[in-house]
Scaffold this motif. Structure first.
Motif, mmCIF file in Angstrom:
data_model
loop_
_atom_site.group_PDB
_atom_site.id
_atom_site.type_symbol
_atom_site.label_atom_id
_atom_site.label_comp_id
_atom_site.label_asym_id
_atom_site.label_seq_id
_atom_site.Cartn_x
_atom_site.Cartn_y
_atom_site.Cartn_z
ATOM 1 N N UNK A 128 47.523 -24.024 -33.155
ATOM 2 C CA UNK A 128 46.757 -24.694 -31.878
ATOM 3 C C UNK A 128 47.869 -24.570 -30.854
ATOM 4 N N UNK A 129 49.015 -25.046 -31.081
ATOM 5 C CA UNK A 129 50.136 -25.195 -30.095
ATOM 6 C C UNK A 129 50.599 -23.797 -29.655
ATOM 7 N N UNK A 130 50.428 -22.919 -30.649
ATOM 8 C CA UNK A 130 50.731 -21.471 -30.065
ATOM 9 C C UNK A 130 49.779 -20.780 -29.127
ATOM 10 N N UNK A 131 48.526 -21.268 -29.459
ATOM 11 C CA UNK A 131 47.457 -20.820 -28.500
ATOM 12 C C UNK A 131 47.799 -21.531 -26.962
ATOM 13 N N UNK A 132 48.168 -22.770 -27.193
ATOM 14 C CA UNK A 132 48.330 -23.190 -25.856
ATOM 15 C C UNK A 132 49.603 -22.559 -25.087
ATOM 16 N N UNK A 133 50.669 -22.175 -25.857
ATOM 17 C CA UNK A 133 51.646 -21.574 -25.282
ATOM 18 C C UNK A 133 51.393 -20.105 -24.789
ATOM 19 N N UNK A 134 50.562 -19.267 -25.686
ATOM 20 C CA UNK A 134 50.366 -17.729 -25.467
ATOM 21 C C UNK A 134 49.043 -17.510 -24.718
ATOM 22 N N UNK A 135 48.142 -18.739 -24.822
ATOM 23 C CA UNK A 135 46.731 -18.259 -23.789
ATOM 24 C C UNK A 135 45.940 -17.933 -24.884
ATOM 25 N N UNK A 136 44.809 -17.224 -24.023
ATOM 26 C CA UNK A 136 43.575 -16.273 -24.667
ATOM 27 C C UNK A 136 43.374 -15.225 -23.674
ATOM 28 N N UNK A 137 43.211 -14.061 -24.333
ATOM 29 C CA UNK A 137 42.818 -12.956 -23.957
ATOM 30 C C UNK A 137 41.406 -12.719 -23.869
ATOM 31 N N UNK A 138 40.817 -11.879 -22.980
ATOM 32 C CA UNK A 138 39.287 -11.534 -23.214
ATOM 33 C C UNK A 138 39.421 -10.206 -24.042
ATOM 34 N N UNK A 139 38.192 -10.055 -24.587
ATOM 35 C CA UNK A 139 38.125 -8.631 -25.361
ATOM 36 C C UNK A 139 38.155 -7.527 -24.397
ATOM 37 N N UNK A 140 37.768 -7.604 -23.018
ATOM 38 C CA UNK A 140 38.018 -6.390 -22.183
ATOM 39 C C UNK A 140 39.438 -6.080 -21.839
ATOM 40 N N UNK A 141 40.304 -7.187 -21.789
ATOM 41 C CA UNK A 141 41.610 -6.803 -21.663
ATOM 42 C C UNK A 141 42.192 -6.126 -22.612
ATOM 43 N N UNK A 142 41.814 -6.515 -24.088
ATOM 44 C CA UNK A 142 42.308 -5.736 -25.030
ATOM 45 C C UNK A 142 41.843 -4.344 -24.969
ATOM 46 N N UNK A 143 40.582 -4.314 -24.667
ATOM 47 C CA UNK A 143 40.032 -2.837 -24.732
ATOM 48 C C UNK A 143 40.640 -1.854 -23.730
ATOM 49 N N UNK A 144 41.178 -2.434 -22.505
ATOM 50 C CA UNK A 144 41.811 -1.726 -21.515
ATOM 51 C C UNK A 144 43.066 -0.928 -22.180
ATOM 52 N N UNK A 145 43.684 -2.036 -23.009
ATOM 53 C CA UNK A 145 44.991 -1.499 -23.606
ATOM 54 C C UNK A 145 44.764 -0.262 -24.605
#
Ligand SMILES: NC(=O)c1ccc[n+]([C@@H]2O[C@H](COP(=O)([O-])OP(=O)(O)OC[C@H]3O[C@@H](n4cnc5c(N)ncnc54)[C@H](O)[C@@H]3O)[C@@H](O)[C@H]2O)c1
Ligand SMILES: CCCCC[C@H](O)/C=C/C=C\C=C\C=C\[C@@H](O)[C@@H](O)CCCC(=O)O
Length: 257
Positions: free
Chosen positions: A209-226
């Motif tokens: 959970x601490x890693x989530x706080x550090x890295x943040x959260x992507x949206x599925x659309x951001x991933x799909x763009x890649x």
């Protein structure tokens, strides 16, 4: 690669990242075959997609990537319906450290089964049109997540398998490019009920959970763009693309020579 007229197959297409991949491929002119085990979600999505993109550019086939037979049948139906396969996104995956053998069967063996089954249809040496395969790994495929060792192992396996297939394809003349995405945390149902999914490692949830706080959260659309970038850029073969909210990075691996 121009997507107009191309046929794509997406596994785990009914929700999350697979749904976003399906949407961006359709938006850019491809026909898309959705493979998933969640028929309810898939049929609901299909209805929406057909309202947006017409009746003849999508197909849903119930397919469990744990079954080579179901994968082969889905690919055969795809070829019969749309004439071939140009793009394959091996995206289906789960997080379940308790049922770790199921996690291996889906996340790693499912990618291998699907990749090998696609060869007969995509390989230029066997009458295929060539094309591109993009596999969904994870940032956990590049470094260990202590709360999910088996999930980590499956994603490391997907990265290595993809890079080896890319090299084999280039050396053999298959005409198929193989690339892998390594997203950090993405807002999907995979992240729901994490404590249960971590099994014997649930006591380590806070560290992640601490890693989530550090890295943040992507949206599925951001991933799909890649994914779209790796599909359309025909210079990309054997690439591992790490994706996080602050940006993206093509990974350079140690040279063994
Ligand atoms: N959510 C994240 O934080 C994250 C980050 C990096 C990578 N990933 C990976 O992204 C991929 C997609 O996951 P998501 O986050 O969109 O989760 P999700 O749970 O929203 O979607 C997964 C989809 O795969 C389908 N699926 C599950 N088992 C299947 C099987 N045996 N055969 C066919 N379909 C099956 C599900 O029905 C669902 O539609 C997975 O490989 C996951 O490991 C997720
Ligand atoms: C319990 C959530 C699982 C989510 C899986 C999904 O694939 C998302 C993964 C996102 C990020 C993974 C980051 C991995 C980082 C490692 O390289 C390492 O640096 C992490 C060290 C700290 C730790 O928590 O293990």
């Amino acid at each position: 690669m121009v997507l107009t007229g191309k046929t794509a197959v997406v596994t785990g297409a009914a929700m999350g990242i697979g749904k976003a991949i399906t949407e961006i491929l359709l938006q850019n002119g491809a026909k898309v075959v959705l493979l998933d085990v969640n028929e309810t979600a898939a049929k609901s999505l299909l209805e929406d997609l057909r309202k947006q993109h017409g009746q003849d550019r999508t197909l849903f086939l119930s397919c469990n990537v744990e079954s080579e037979e179901q994968i082969k049948a889905a690919f055969q139906k795809t070829v019969e319906t749309f004439g071939g396969i140009d793009i394959l996104c091996n995206n289906a995956g789960i997080l379940n450290e308790g049922e770790w053998e199921k996690t291996v069967s889906i996340n790693l063996l499912g990618v291998i089964r699907s990749t090998y089954a696609s060869l007969q249809h995509m390989n230029k040496l066997t009458g295929g049109r060539g094309g591109v395969i993009v596999n969904t790994a994870s940032m956990a495929g590049l470094g260990p997540l202590l709360s999910c060792p088996v999930y980590t192992a499956t994603k490391h396996g997907v990265v290595g398998f993809t890079r080896a297939m890319a090299a084999a394809s280039a050396a053999s003349g298959y005409g198929i490019r193989y690339n892998v995405i390594c997203p950090s945390f993405v807002q999907t149902e995979l992240l729901d009920n994490i404590t249960l999914k971590l099994g014997q490692f649930s006591h380590l949830e806070d560290a992640t959970q601490q890693l989530v706080e550090v890295l943040g959260i992507l949206t599925p659309s951001e991933v799909a763009q890649c994914v779209f970038e790796l599909v359309t850029d025909e210079t990309k073969n054997g690439e591992a693309l790490m994706i996080f909210p602050k940006g993206k990075q093509y990974i350079t691996f140690p040279s063994m020579q």
